[in-house]
Design an enzyme around this catalytic site. Structure first.
Site, mmCIF file in Angstrom:
data_model
loop_
_atom_site.group_PDB
_atom_site.id
_atom_site.type_symbol
_atom_site.label_atom_id
_atom_site.label_comp_id
_atom_site.label_asym_id
_atom_site.label_seq_id
_atom_site.Cartn_x
_atom_site.Cartn_y
_atom_site.Cartn_z
ATOM 1 C CG ASN A 150 -2.120 -0.981 0.887
ATOM 2 O OD1 ASN A 150 -2.862 -0.409 0.071
ATOM 3 N ND2 ASN A 150 -2.394 -1.922 1.611
ATOM 4 C CG MET A 197 1.439 -5.292 11.942
ATOM 5 S SD MET A 197 -0.401 -5.502 11.342
ATOM 6 C CE MET A 197 -0.863 -7.013 12.020
ATOM 7 N NE ARG A 198 5.043 -2.172 17.676
ATOM 8 C CZ ARG A 198 5.754 -2.800 18.574
ATOM 9 N NH1 ARG A 198 5.170 -2.585 19.493
ATOM 10 N NH2 ARG A 198 6.769 -3.343 18.034
ATOM 11 C CG HIS A 230 -9.500 -3.015 8.658
ATOM 12 N ND1 HIS A 230 -8.682 -3.739 9.536
ATOM 13 C CD2 HIS A 230 -10.795 -3.836 8.675
ATOM 14 C CE1 HIS A 230 -9.237 -4.749 10.248
ATOM 15 N NE2 HIS A 230 -10.423 -4.898 9.783
ATOM 16 C CG LEU A 282 -4.680 -7.397 -7.128
ATOM 17 C CD1 LEU A 282 -5.262 -7.916 -8.230
ATOM 18 C CD2 LEU A 282 -3.509 -6.333 -7.413
HETATM 19 C C1 GRF Z 1 -3.299 -4.630 4.120
HETATM 20 O O1 GRF Z 1 -4.096 -5.718 3.957
HETATM 21 C C2 GRF Z 1 -3.906 -3.689 5.107
HETATM 22 O O2 GRF Z 1 -5.280 -3.670 4.887
HETATM 23 C C3 GRF Z 1 -3.769 -4.173 6.250
HETATM 24 O O3 GRF Z 1 -2.379 -4.846 6.290
HETATM 25 C C4 GRF Z 1 -2.071 -5.070 5.071
HETATM 26 C C5 GRF Z 1 -0.819 -4.396 4.465
HETATM 27 O O4 GRF Z 1 -0.425 -4.891 3.542
HETATM 28 N N1 GRF Z 1 -3.837 -3.245 7.343
HETATM 29 P P1 GRF Z 1 0.741 -3.827 2.869
HETATM 30 O O5 GRF Z 1 2.028 -4.051 3.899
HETATM 31 O O6 GRF Z 1 0.493 -2.738 2.427
HETATM 32 O O7 GRF Z 1 1.416 -4.890 1.590
#
Ligand code: GRF
Length: 193
Positions: free
Chosen positions: A22, A95-96, A114, A177
């Site tokens: 992302n 993740m925090r 999310h 995607l």
């Molecule tokens: C994604 O599915 C996002 O929605 C979730 O964690 C994942 C992160 O993927 N919060 P990336 O690190 O952006 O590839």
């Protein structure tokens, strides 16, 4: 006539913990003329986050914070964000859980992506939980961050159909995607573009 946002792009920090796909889509978007943001800082809680490598390719400044001693670290983090004139924070696989105090300081300026159709499946392991409940659809959501986990105001969502033979992995890929398209769209929306 197209309005060029040019030098006045809003300085944005992207917070990551892992792969950073992302982040990659946000950087690509930020380089387009229509983007109101520029990704000028990457924050990670994990020195091994793959996304950091991608950020380096684009010469975007990054900072890794060890969040273990979170109160102290958050103060350092706030200082870094201020120094870099950050006006928007995009959480992307971070993740925090940020403290109430931190969220208050950047009220209305933190957004998150999310991998579920919120308010369904807040928290972790969203794809497996959707499959276990025989859902016909899942998807992704971009929302503002408030003090409650995955509960802030929804900006945009994208629905995907769950097929009969769907697995956690196939569903995850399909949704990811869509995430890459949805995050830029949600940013355009919050800037009324
Ligand atoms: C994604 O599915 C996002 O929605 C979730 O964690 C994942 C992160 O993927 N919060 P990336 O690190 O952006 O590839």
């Amino acid at each position: 006539m197209a309005i060029s946002i040019g030098l006045n792009k809003v300085k944005t920090a992207v917070f990551i913990s892992g792969t950073g796909s992302n982040l990659k889509s946000l950087i690509k978007f930020s380089k387009t003329e229509k983007s109101p943001i520029s990704v000028s800082l990457i924050i990670s809680d994990n020195p091994k986050a793959k996304g950091l490598i991608y950020g380096k390719k684009f010469k975007i400044k990054n900072k890794v914070f060890k969040f273990e001693n979170s109160g102290l670290i958050e103060n350092q983090l706030i200082n870094t964000l201020k120094k870099n004139q950050i006006k928007l924070i995009c959480l992307a696989g971070f993740m925090r859980i940020l403290s109430r105090n931190f969220i208050k300081k950047f009220k209305g300026k933190i957004i998150n992506i999310h991998p579920s159709l919120l308010p369904k499946y807040k928290g972790l392991d969203t794809h497996q939980r959707a499959l276990d409940n025989n859902e016909k659809y899942s998807g992704c959501t971009v929302h503002f961050v408030n003090a409650k986990l995955d509960s802030g105001k929804i900006i945009l969502q994208k629905k995907v159909r769950i097929k009969k033979k769907e697995t956690k992995n196939s569903l995850g890929k399909k949704i990811l995607l869509q995430e890459h398209k949805l995050y830029p769209k949600a940013i355009l929306k919050i800037f009324n573009l």
